[in-house]
Design an enzyme around this catalytic site. Sequence first.
Site, PDB file in Angstrom:
ATOM      1  N   ASP A 130      -5.124  -3.870  -5.068  1.00  0.00           N
ATOM      2  CA  ASP A 130      -5.162  -5.339  -5.132  1.00  0.00           C
ATOM      3  C   ASP A 130      -5.343  -5.815  -6.576  1.00  0.00           C
ATOM      4  O   ASP A 130      -5.370  -7.017  -6.847  1.00  0.00           O
ATOM      5  CB  ASP A 130      -6.219  -5.922  -4.194  1.00  0.00           C
ATOM      6  CG  ASP A 130      -7.635  -5.565  -4.599  1.00  0.00           C
ATOM      7  OD1 ASP A 130      -7.824  -4.804  -5.570  1.00  0.00           O
ATOM      8  OD2 ASP A 130      -8.579  -6.053  -3.926  1.00  0.00           O
ATOM      9  N   SER A 131      -5.403  -4.862  -7.516  1.00  0.00           N
ATOM     10  CA  SER A 131      -5.331  -5.217  -8.936  1.00  0.00           C
ATOM     11  C   SER A 131      -4.014  -5.938  -9.222  1.00  0.00           C
ATOM     12  O   SER A 131      -3.863  -6.576 -10.255  1.00  0.00           O
ATOM     13  CB  SER A 131      -5.434  -3.970  -9.822  1.00  0.00           C
ATOM     14  OG  SER A 131      -4.546  -2.965  -9.386  1.00  0.00           O
TER      15      SER A 131
ATOM     16  N   ASP B 233      -4.464  -0.770  -0.349  1.00  0.00           N
ATOM     17  CA  ASP B 233      -5.771  -1.352  -0.684  1.00  0.00           C
ATOM     18  C   ASP B 233      -6.036  -2.557   0.225  1.00  0.00           C
ATOM     19  O   ASP B 233      -5.223  -3.496   0.282  1.00  0.00           O
ATOM     20  CB  ASP B 233      -5.708  -1.813  -2.160  1.00  0.00           C
ATOM     21  CG  ASP B 233      -7.064  -1.805  -2.822  1.00  0.00           C
ATOM     22  OD1 ASP B 233      -8.049  -1.405  -2.173  1.00  0.00           O
ATOM     23  OD2 ASP B 233      -7.124  -2.196  -4.000  1.00  0.00           O
TER      24      ASP B 233
ATOM     25  N   LYS C 101      -7.838   2.039   1.497  1.00  0.00           N
ATOM     26  CA  LYS C 101      -9.048   1.996   0.672  1.00  0.00           C
ATOM     27  C   LYS C 101      -9.741   0.653   0.905  1.00  0.00           C
ATOM     28  O   LYS C 101      -9.070  -0.385   0.966  1.00  0.00           O
ATOM     29  CB  LYS C 101      -8.676   2.153  -0.810  1.00  0.00           C
ATOM     30  CG  LYS C 101      -9.855   1.955  -1.751  1.00  0.00           C
ATOM     31  CD  LYS C 101      -9.503   2.290  -3.172  1.00  0.00           C
ATOM     32  CE  LYS C 101      -8.885   1.151  -3.958  1.00  0.00           C
ATOM     33  NZ  LYS C 101      -9.724  -0.041  -4.107  1.00  0.00           N
TER      34      LYS C 101
ATOM     35  N   GLU D 273     -13.087  -1.753  -0.428  1.00  0.00           N
ATOM     36  CA  GLU D 273     -14.281  -1.988  -1.255  1.00  0.00           C
ATOM     37  C   GLU D 273     -15.402  -2.236  -0.275  1.00  0.00           C
ATOM     38  O   GLU D 273     -15.376  -3.214   0.474  1.00  0.00           O
ATOM     39  CB  GLU D 273     -14.053  -3.195  -2.167  1.00  0.00           C
ATOM     40  CG  GLU D 273     -13.077  -2.888  -3.273  1.00  0.00           C
ATOM     41  CD  GLU D 273     -12.904  -4.035  -4.257  1.00  0.00           C
ATOM     42  OE1 GLU D 273     -13.809  -4.877  -4.363  1.00  0.00           O
ATOM     43  OE2 GLU D 273     -11.860  -4.072  -4.920  1.00  0.00           O
TER      44      GLU D 273
ATOM     45  N   GLU E  96     -15.870   3.237  -9.052  1.00  0.00           N
ATOM     46  CA  GLU E  96     -15.318   2.517 -10.200  1.00  0.00           C
ATOM     47  C   GLU E  96     -16.442   2.147 -11.173  1.00  0.00           C
ATOM     48  O   GLU E  96     -17.497   1.644 -10.766  1.00  0.00           O
ATOM     49  CB  GLU E  96     -14.589   1.235  -9.731  1.00  0.00           C
ATOM     50  CG  GLU E  96     -14.024   0.431 -10.907  1.00  0.00           C
ATOM     51  CD  GLU E  96     -12.977  -0.598 -10.517  1.00  0.00           C
ATOM     52  OE1 GLU E  96     -12.556  -0.640  -9.348  1.00  0.00           O
ATOM     53  OE2 GLU E  96     -12.590  -1.376 -11.415  1.00  0.00           O
TER      54      GLU E  96
HETATM   55  O1  KIV Z   1      -6.932  -2.382  -7.119  1.00  0.00           O
HETATM   56  C1  KIV Z   1      -6.924  -1.360  -7.808  1.00  0.00           C
HETATM   57  O2  KIV Z   1      -5.978  -1.076  -8.548  1.00  0.00           O
HETATM   58  C2  KIV Z   1      -8.083  -0.465  -7.696  1.00  0.00           C
HETATM   59  C3  KIV Z   1      -8.217   0.674  -8.629  1.00  0.00           C
HETATM   60  C4  KIV Z   1      -8.081   0.396 -10.043  1.00  0.00           C
HETATM   61  C5  KIV Z   1      -9.297   1.581  -8.282  1.00  0.00           C
HETATM   62  O3  KIV Z   1      -8.862  -0.645  -6.832  1.00  0.00           O
END
Ligand code: KIV
Length: 280
Positions: free
Chosen positions: A51-52, A90, A120, A122, A189
Amino acid sequence: MKLDPRRDKITLADLQACAAGGRRFAMLTAYDFAMASQAQAAGVPVLLVGDSLGSVLLGQESTRGVPLDLIVTLAEAVRRGAPQVYLVGDMPYVAMQGGRDSILAAARRFRDEARCDAVKLETGRADADSVAALHADGFTVIAHLGLCPQQVETRAELRAQARDAEAIRILVADCSEMVARGADMILLEAVPNEAASAVVAAVDVPVIGCGAGPACHGHVVVTHDMLGIGDGRPPRFVPVLASVGRDIEAAMATYVEQIGDGTYPGPEHVYGMRKAATPS
Ligand code: KIV
């Protein structure tokens, strides 16, 4: 054995064996078909549709505004580009906010529409039930702890975590709880190597670091940061291995110039007419 997506489809068992054998694996972010194809061609075994993308692609201040439809669509494109990598979707903030059922529904979309191998989240103790529910439903889960960017609204608030003994104790307890509830991997992280080492010693699953020092089994950074694309201020832990942003700018400037001075289009860029049929 070296993980190589050019040769084999990468599986969770491969990553577990790699970690158990004391070998490290590489992971990068990818948000589109072209970058994913190049990553697989370069031998990157694990890709994260992170989600970056909220900041990298959309220019947003935080990752909170990433729509589920968008991240699933981009994950589909990444999978088309890199069919053999271990692909991680994510969980976006919007799905996390909806609680367990919304998290499960989003995970199904990552699996069924984008053919992701894992999701993944958080997470922390508050989301332990969602981790357990995902595990019970057959999903492979990566629990993301340490710095969790979804917890902040601006980039300025992003800070390293677990920098004293008490915070490390809590982090280790949280990671152990996540594994006990079904997490198959941990992602840490922005924590010191002391914290990552303590987690690695406490859990029996692969631990992936994103700015978490050398003790981790796997390492991930944002691809655009590593390639030198963007605002030029990547986090300190990123190895900047290219200056692709500068190359793109230079090429675009040349394009503008060539159109301005008439160098482009030249004769080699122009279609010819069909030859007229000769009358018999
Ligand atoms: O969203 C993302 O790219 C991330 C990583 C940098 C770990 O969560």
